[in-house]
Structure formats: structure tokens, C-alpha cells
Design an enzyme around this catalytic site. Structure first.
Site, PDB file in Angstrom:
ATOM      1  N   CYS A   1     -69.502  60.629  17.064  1.00  0.00           N
ATOM      2  CA  CYS A   1     -69.927  60.720  15.888  1.00  0.00           C
ATOM      3  C   CYS A   1     -71.386  59.924  16.432  1.00  0.00           C
ATOM      4  O   CYS A   1     -72.160  60.079  15.566  1.00  0.00           O
ATOM      5  CB  CYS A   1     -69.115  59.141  15.155  1.00  0.00           C
ATOM      6  SG  CYS A   1     -67.512  59.543  15.115  1.00  0.00           S
TER       7      CYS A   1
ATOM      8  N   HIS B   1     -72.946  52.075  13.416  1.00  0.00           N
ATOM      9  CA  HIS B   1     -72.566  53.083  12.877  1.00  0.00           C
ATOM     10  C   HIS B   1     -70.414  52.708  11.979  1.00  0.00           C
ATOM     11  O   HIS B   1     -70.316  51.828  12.852  1.00  0.00           O
ATOM     12  CB  HIS B   1     -71.970  54.246  14.387  1.00  0.00           C
ATOM     13  CG  HIS B   1     -70.299  54.980  13.720  1.00  0.00           C
ATOM     14  ND1 HIS B   1     -70.545  56.243  13.185  1.00  0.00           N
ATOM     15  CD2 HIS B   1     -69.213  55.150  14.690  1.00  0.00           C
ATOM     16  CE1 HIS B   1     -69.070  56.458  12.764  1.00  0.00           C
ATOM     17  NE2 HIS B   1     -67.975  55.576  14.162  1.00  0.00           N
TER      18      HIS B   1
ATOM     19  N   GLU C   1     -68.208  67.279  14.139  1.00  0.00           N
ATOM     20  CA  GLU C   1     -66.578  66.715  15.124  1.00  0.00           C
ATOM     21  C   GLU C   1     -65.778  67.208  15.071  1.00  0.00           C
ATOM     22  O   GLU C   1     -64.774  67.074  15.019  1.00  0.00           O
ATOM     23  CB  GLU C   1     -66.801  65.032  16.215  1.00  0.00           C
ATOM     24  CG  GLU C   1     -65.911  64.758  15.316  1.00  0.00           C
ATOM     25  CD  GLU C   1     -65.667  62.705  15.575  1.00  0.00           C
ATOM     26  OE1 GLU C   1     -66.379  61.639  14.994  1.00  0.00           O
ATOM     27  OE2 GLU C   1     -65.027  63.038  16.353  1.00  0.00           O
TER      28      GLU C   1
HETATM   29  P1  HMG Z   1     -54.318  48.666  11.620  1.00  0.00           P
HETATM   30  O1  HMG Z   1     -53.496  48.076  12.384  1.00  0.00           O
HETATM   31  O2  HMG Z   1     -53.879  49.576  10.287  1.00  0.00           O
HETATM   32  O3  HMG Z   1     -55.152  47.603  11.152  1.00  0.00           O
HETATM   33  O4  HMG Z   1     -56.099  50.015  12.261  1.00  0.00           O
HETATM   34  P2  HMG Z   1     -55.198  46.241  11.046  1.00  0.00           P
HETATM   35  O5  HMG Z   1     -53.846  45.476  11.188  1.00  0.00           O
HETATM   36  O6  HMG Z   1     -55.744  45.956  12.831  1.00  0.00           O
HETATM   37  O7  HMG Z   1     -56.245  44.896  10.277  1.00  0.00           O
HETATM   38  C1  HMG Z   1     -57.095  45.435  10.159  1.00  0.00           C
HETATM   39  C2  HMG Z   1     -58.037  44.317   9.190  1.00  0.00           C
HETATM   40  O8  HMG Z   1     -57.277  43.875   7.491  1.00  0.00           O
HETATM   41  C3  HMG Z   1     -57.667  43.110  10.234  1.00  0.00           C
HETATM   42  O9  HMG Z   1     -58.767  42.381   9.948  1.00  0.00           O
HETATM   43  C4  HMG Z   1     -56.096  42.521   9.404  1.00  0.00           C
HETATM   44  O10 HMG Z   1     -56.385  40.876   9.578  1.00  0.00           O
HETATM   45  C5  HMG Z   1     -56.655  42.700   8.376  1.00  0.00           C
HETATM   46  P3  HMG Z   1     -59.488  42.168  11.502  1.00  0.00           P
HETATM   47  O11 HMG Z   1     -58.663  41.359  12.529  1.00  0.00           O
HETATM   48  O12 HMG Z   1     -59.971  43.390  12.442  1.00  0.00           O
HETATM   49  O13 HMG Z   1     -60.813  41.034  11.170  1.00  0.00           O
HETATM   50  N1  HMG Z   1     -56.335  43.040   7.117  1.00  0.00           N
HETATM   51  C6  HMG Z   1     -55.880  41.791   5.707  1.00  0.00           C
HETATM   52  N2  HMG Z   1     -56.674  41.628   5.356  1.00  0.00           N
HETATM   53  C7  HMG Z   1     -56.700  40.773   3.804  1.00  0.00           C
HETATM   54  N3  HMG Z   1     -56.379  40.840   2.810  1.00  0.00           N
HETATM   55  C8  HMG Z   1     -55.040  41.786   3.881  1.00  0.00           C
HETATM   56  C9  HMG Z   1     -54.950  42.249   5.380  1.00  0.00           C
HETATM   57  N4  HMG Z   1     -54.246  42.319   5.677  1.00  0.00           N
HETATM   58  C10 HMG Z   1     -54.288  43.428   7.101  1.00  0.00           C
HETATM   59  N5  HMG Z   1     -54.110  41.669   2.993  1.00  0.00           N
HETATM   60  C11 HMG Z   1     -57.549  50.422  12.569  1.00  0.00           C
HETATM   61  C12 HMG Z   1     -56.975  49.621  11.227  1.00  0.00           C
HETATM   62  C13 HMG Z   1     -59.171  50.757  12.011  1.00  0.00           C
HETATM   63  C14 HMG Z   1     -57.297  50.430  13.838  1.00  0.00           C
HETATM   64  C15 HMG Z   1     -56.989  51.759  11.972  1.00  0.00           C
HETATM   65  O14 HMG Z   1     -57.501  52.283  10.754  1.00  0.00           O
HETATM   66  C16 HMG Z   1     -57.457  53.632  13.018  1.00  0.00           C
HETATM   67  O15 HMG Z   1     -57.101  53.805  14.145  1.00  0.00           O
HETATM   68  N6  HMG Z   1     -58.631  54.266  12.775  1.00  0.00           N
HETATM   69  C17 HMG Z   1     -59.223  55.273  13.748  1.00  0.00           C
HETATM   70  C18 HMG Z   1     -59.792  54.880  14.585  1.00  0.00           C
HETATM   71  C19 HMG Z   1     -61.453  54.249  14.160  1.00  0.00           C
HETATM   72  O16 HMG Z   1     -61.397  54.102  12.683  1.00  0.00           O
HETATM   73  N7  HMG Z   1     -62.106  53.092  14.755  1.00  0.00           N
HETATM   74  C20 HMG Z   1     -63.253  52.255  14.563  1.00  0.00           C
HETATM   75  C21 HMG Z   1     -64.277  52.547  16.007  1.00  0.00           C
HETATM   76  S1  HMG Z   1     -64.141  53.704  17.372  1.00  0.00           S
HETATM   77  C22 HMG Z   1     -65.145  54.678  15.892  1.00  0.00           C
HETATM   78  O17 HMG Z   1     -65.742  54.044  15.419  1.00  0.00           O
HETATM   79  C23 HMG Z   1     -65.537  56.434  16.385  1.00  0.00           C
HETATM   80  C24 HMG Z   1     -65.315  57.039  14.988  1.00  0.00           C
HETATM   81  O18 HMG Z   1     -65.955  56.508  13.963  1.00  0.00           O
HETATM   82  C25 HMG Z   1     -64.398  58.297  15.619  1.00  0.00           C
HETATM   83  C26 HMG Z   1     -65.722  59.121  16.690  1.00  0.00           C
HETATM   84  O19 HMG Z   1     -66.764  58.279  17.487  1.00  0.00           O
HETATM   85  O20 HMG Z   1     -65.219  60.549  17.560  1.00  0.00           O
HETATM   86  C27 HMG Z   1     -63.885  57.087  14.717  1.00  0.00           C
END
Ligand code: HMG
Length: 386
Positions: free
Chosen positions: A109, A231, A77
């Protein structure tokens, strides 16, 4: 006829960043990245590495009887051309014979799994022929964006054959597709757009749906699986999906599936998201780091591609599979990498092949790996074998 994965190769660029350092630079808690997201390091691709150089490098690890090869398919992709398939460059760089179908598949993906299933069907209808499937990607969201911690770069190559020597694929796929806007990349830019939280919710919703349907359709339950691979856009995402399947398992099996899941995420923790290859990076990590799985063990695989398509399928390990893995080479590949400071990573990230007609030269200081993109001249990519 048994069809499946006969060999698996891996490539990831020679540079990485430490995510605790990245967290500090972004004003975040390091534990958020290593525990909350579940990533320790992230592969960084210089502009001299693209999906072609990485795909060819991963496939170079395989021993291919080119006279039997009938299909080369690259799932990606982060493609470099809206028309021409990267598989053609790979064919030339590897010196593969011309009597093949060579093409590229796109569905986020899911492209790697689409390629694997196409390869399985190809081998089933062309007895004696083999198919090369490569999943190659550079995940870029942008500096200081929410997705930055989930970037990565690398490629996984698989040779699909009759009587495979690693994993025999079952004919049990359950797949589901629905048009949603969780993640996409318009053709005019090299960074992805994502509705982060929504994408994670959709990933889990798709898993729940296909896993329930898989159980209804196949009659299998979690008790029939020795390991589950997911994945892995980041490893915590896979853990969340695993936790949806675990409650139906016995306490003993829960412990076993969790321990094996841990082994399946080790390569991803060090490389990051390689989009189409992430599921297969997890499979490889499991096979190379786990010494408890035995021939006949059934592995479940969940593939997710934003946009979105989800698929669950399974395979069983073949007698003698460990002899066809490259565990020591992959440990060396990861251990030999050079760590970049965050400012150096930011400089490298900004030095990219332009999305425009200008000529471009890659920085020779970053010419590493079996194949490099030396630059673009007259709107043609220039590749070199190192
Ligand atoms: P974010 O807003 O930075 O993170 O986004 P958050 O605030 O949701 O925190 C993440 C986790 O860290 C949470 O845990 C927090 O509690 C924890 P959860 O509630 O999820 O269990 N946290 C801590 N833990 C320990 N100590 C601390 C601490 N502070 C917070 N101090 C997000 C995270 C993944 C959404 C962002 O990075 C993003 O947008 N990434 C890109 C999109 C993505 O990867 N999506 C995944 C699903 S889609 C997919 O898999 C397809 C893809 O691979 C591509 C495709 O297919 O084309 C992306």
C-alpha cells in the site's frame, strides 16, 4: 518552490455490497463489520475493471496540460503484468503525449506514497514540468476469509505540480522500512495472504515509530496539526492509530481531530480498502466533506505498506482549494452504484481473468465506466473506451 497536489481524481467500480448483508451470510454479527471493523459497504470490481481501467478513469477527471507532463507513475499491488507497467496502458487510453517517463511502483500500500514522493522530487528537479501519480488497486482476500470484510476496489489520481492549487507538500517526510511477513501476494495468485492480527500490530508499531521520529526531527507536535489522515485498510485501523496521537492534544483539539478523522473515513466506509490509494481516498474524503478547514491548515498523513514501509509527512491547504475538488461528482459516483446480493457478488468474484494463457471474455453485462477490459486474447489484454 512550492510543490504539491494540484488536482485529485477518484474512480470506483459501479457495484458494491452491503456489509451487514455480508456479515449475515458469513454468520457474523453485522455490528462487527460496521462498528468493530468500521466498514458499511464494499466496492466490487467485475472482471472488466482492473487497475488500468480504474487508473485511467480516475485520471480522466484531471485537466492535464499534456505538453508539461514528464512523468506518469502508477502505484499498485494488484498489477496485471510482472514486467510491463500499467502506466503505459493508461498513457494510451488517455491519449497522453509520449515524451514522458511511464512506470509502475510496487511496495504494497506504500506504492502510492512512493509515487507521490517521486513526483515531488521530479517536479523539484524539472521546473515547469508536471507529474501524474495514480494509485489503483483491487483488494482481494477470498470468499469467506478473515480478510474478506476488508476488500475494496478503486483508484485515486493526483497531478503534482509547482504552485499546486490543493495541497502544498512540506519537505518533512520521516520513513522507516523493515522486512516483515504481515501481508504479501505471491505472483501465482490474485488473492493476498495476511497474518491479520500481526499486520494490525505492525501498522500501529510503525505509526508510533515514525510519529515519534517525525516530532523529534521536525520539532512539530500534535498541536501543529489541523487534521490527521491515515492509510485505511479498514477505518477502525485508522482510528486506532489516531488514538495513539490524541492523548498529547488538548481536549478541544482532540474533539476537532476526531471530528475531522470521521470525515476522512466516509469514502472508505463505502468503498473499502483500495490499498495504494487508501490514504489519498481518506484525504479526498476529508477535503470534500469537511467545511471547517481553511487555507494554511496543516494535514498530517501516515502511509503504511505491508512488508513493510511507514512514512509520515504533511501538507498545507492552499488558498481556494475547494474550487479544485469534485465533491458533487464523487457523491454521484458513489450514489449511482448498484448493490449486489451476496450470491451475485460471489459469482462475480469467481469470474476472473485467469492466471494462465487461456483467452477470456469479460461479461458485457458488467461493462460500465469510461474504460473496460473486454477480455484477453493471445495473452494480451484488450481495453476499450466506452
Ligand atoms: P477478525 O479476526 O475477523 O476480527 O480480523 P476481530 O475478531 O479482531 O474483530 C475486529 C474488531 O471487531 C475487534 O475490535 C472486535 O472487538 C470487534 P478491536 O479489538 O480491533 O477494537 N467486534 C465487534 N464490535 C462490535 N460488535 C460486535 C463485534 N464483534 C467483534 N458484535 C482483520 C480482522 C482486520 C485482522 C481481518 O479482517 C484481516 O486479516 N484483514 C486483512 C489484513 C488487514 O487489513 N490488516 C490491516 C493492517 S496491514 C495494512 O494496513 C496493509 C494492507 O492495507 C495492505 C498492504 O499494505 O499491502 C492490508
Amino acid at each position: 518552490m512550492t510543490i504539491g497536489i494540484d488536482q485529485i481524481g477518484l474512480y470506483t467500480p459501479n457495484w458494491y455490497i452491503d456489509l451487514r448483508e455480508l456479515a449475515r451470510a458469513r454468520g457474523d454479527e453485522p455490528d462487527k463489520y460496521t462498528i468493530g471493523i468500521g466498514q458499511d459497504q464494499q466496492a466490487v470490481a467485475p472482471s472488466s475493471q482492473d487497475i488500468v481501467t480504474m487508473a485511467a478513469a480516475a485520471a480522466r477527471e484531471l485537466t492535464i496540460d499534456t505538453t508539461k507532463l514528464g512523468l506518469i507513475v502508477v502505484g499498485t499491488e494488484s498489477g496485471i503484468d510482472a514486467s510491463k507497467a500499467s502506466a503505459l496502458y493508461v498513457q494510451r487510453l488517455l491519449g497522453l503525449h509520449p515524451w514522458v517517463r511511464a512506470l509502475e511502483i510496487k511496495e504494497a500500500c506504500y506504492g502510492g506514497t512512493a509515487g507521490l514522493m517521486m513526483a515531488r522530487d521530479y517536479v523539484a528537479t524539472h521546473p515547469g514540468q508536471q507529474a501524474l501519480v495514480i494509485a489503483s488497486d483491487i483488494a482481494r482476500y477470498g470468499l469467506a476469509t478473515g480478510g474478506e470484510v476488508t476488500q475494496g476496489a478503486g483508484a485515486v489520481a493526483m497531478l503534482v505540480t509547482e504552485a499546486p492549487r490543493v495541497l502544498a507538500l512540506a519537505d518533512d517526510s520521516v520513513y522507516y522500512a523493515e522486512e516483515i511477513m504481515d501481508f504479501w501476494r505471491p505472483v501465482y495468485q490474485d488473492t493476498a495472504l495476511a497474518r491479520g492480527k500481526y499486520s494490525t500490530e505492525q501498522y500501529l508499531a510503525f505509526f508510533k515509530r515514525v510519529w515519534a521520529q517525525y516530532q523529534r526531527q521536525s520539532g512539530r507536535t500534535v498541536a501543529d496539526f489541523d487534521a490527521l489522515c491515515f492509510h485505511l485498510p479498514y477505518t477502525k485501523m485508522g482510528l486506532k492509530a489516531l488514538r495513539l496521537a490524541l492523548p498529547a492534544a488538548s481536549a478541544v483539539q482532540q474533539a476537532e481531530l476526531t471530528a475531522r478523522f470521521e470525515r476522512s473515513i466516509q469514502y472508505s466506509r463505502r468503498i473499502g480498502n483500495i490499498y495504494t490509494g487508501s490514504l489519498y481516498l481518506g484525504l479526498l474524503s476529508l477535503l470534500e466533506l469537511d467545511d471547517t478547514l481553511t487555507p494554511g491548515a496543516r494535514i498530517g498523513l501516515f502511509s503504511y505498506g505491508s512488508g513493510a514501509v511507514g512514512e509520515f509527512f504533511s501538507g498545507t491547504l492552499v488558498e481556494g482549494f475547494t474550487a479544485h475538488l469534485h465533491r458533487a461528482d464523487h457523491a454521484a459516483l458513489l450514489d449511482a452504484r448498484t448493490r449486489l446480493s451476496i450470491p451475485d457478488y460471489e459469482t462475480l468474484f469467481r469470474d476472473k481473468v485467469p492466471y494462465g494463457p487461456a483467452d477470456y471474455s469479460s461479461d458485457p453485462a458488467f461493462f460500465a465506466g469510461p474504460f473496460v477490459l473486454t477480455g484477453v486474447s493471445g495473452q494480451e489484454r484488450q481495453y476499450r473506451t466506452n
